[in-house]
Design an enzyme around this catalytic site. Sequence first.
Site, PDB file in Angstrom:
ATOM      1  N   CYS A  55      34.591 -54.444  48.058  1.00  0.00           N
ATOM      2  CA  CYS A  55      35.354 -53.994  46.888  1.00  0.00           C
ATOM      3  C   CYS A  55      34.845 -54.686  45.621  1.00  0.00           C
ATOM      4  CB  CYS A  55      36.843 -54.291  47.063  1.00  0.00           C
ATOM      5  SG  CYS A  55      37.588 -53.549  48.542  1.00  0.00           S
ATOM      6  N   CYS A 174      27.144 -64.394  43.664  1.00  0.00           N
ATOM      7  CA  CYS A 174      26.759 -64.099  42.276  1.00  0.00           C
ATOM      8  C   CYS A 174      27.099 -62.645  41.934  1.00  0.00           C
ATOM      9  CB  CYS A 174      25.265 -64.341  42.060  1.00  0.00           C
ATOM     10  SG  CYS A 174      24.709 -66.014  42.462  1.00  0.00           S
TER      11      CYS A 174
END
EC number: 5.3.4.1
Length: 361
Positions: A55, A174
Amino acid sequence: MAKSQIWFGFALLALLLVSAVADDVVVLTDDSFEKEVGKDKGALVEFYAPWCGHCKKLAPEYEKLGASFKKAKSVLIAKVDCDEQKSVCTKYGVSGYPTIQWFPKGSLEPQKYEGPRNAEALAEYVNKEGGTNVKLAAVPQNVVVLTPDNFDEIVLDQNKDVLVEFYAPWCGHCKSLAPTYEKVATVFKQEEGVVIANLDADAHKALGEKYGVSGFPTLKFFPKDNKAGHDYDGGRDLDDFVSFINEKSGTSRDSKGQLTSKAGIVESLDALVKELVAASEDEKKAVLSRIEEEASTLKGSTTRYGKLYLKLAKSYIEKGSDYASKETERLGRVLGKSISPVKADELTLKRNILTTFVASS
């Protein structure tokens, strides 16, 4: 005008501002779902969970989709947090995250989207199902990209507080941080003294090693007065970053990038404004002189605020005691319209300072 009416105006304006800067993806709840979906427009709905890695990866793509379709009157791009809104997620058979479903116009019978999870593929699907012809909007990038050529010029600038993310393109954490970090940059894009930047430390290993980077992402803060930098160890939600920058840089932004009610307020000048409002006509000039003297002692960004206090104090004396309330009303009307972020900041600072004049009357 009574004080209660003025404060009601402030509250109403705040609600208007929040609505104006709401996300382009519509947030649905158990209560609002069937008020928005199955009506006069087709709806693409993402059912997600905040902790779900897939998600998080989808988030920037879905936001890009929402930004592109926000003016399409026949299509709704929406999302549901299934951790918070369990009832509607159960009702529509959601068993994994993210689940993306298309609800045709006038129907609550969904069809599951099975295609690629990128903005281009989703836009093609929505255009086909919704009968639209929307092109993907270019999403502005506010994070400053660092390289060995510009690193020192930007990061070591003693007039700026700089937050740097050292990242690697292949790093999953990241990628998850990227949409939040871009929002942080957007929040502070009007602040000349704040820079939100990143460096590909995989491509530029020497710079990463110089600053002790051993894992990704590594976040370091380089304030104006300490260009050696220090690790950022706070939370990685938008509110965490915003609170950190506000505290360290003396800014007053909320998570939508709007100035808060504290922006521009200088306590020592607020105290003098209260004296000015309470003073007799004969005493006002003496208090004005003290405001001018106090404003002249301010440093950095507060210098600007001091000049604004002085200007408003002079207008208050020249135009009468009802100047503050009338001007506050006028500013509220202007701020409720579509104006540039720079103009909104300027008028919000003025309104914030005038609040002290109104409250002291």
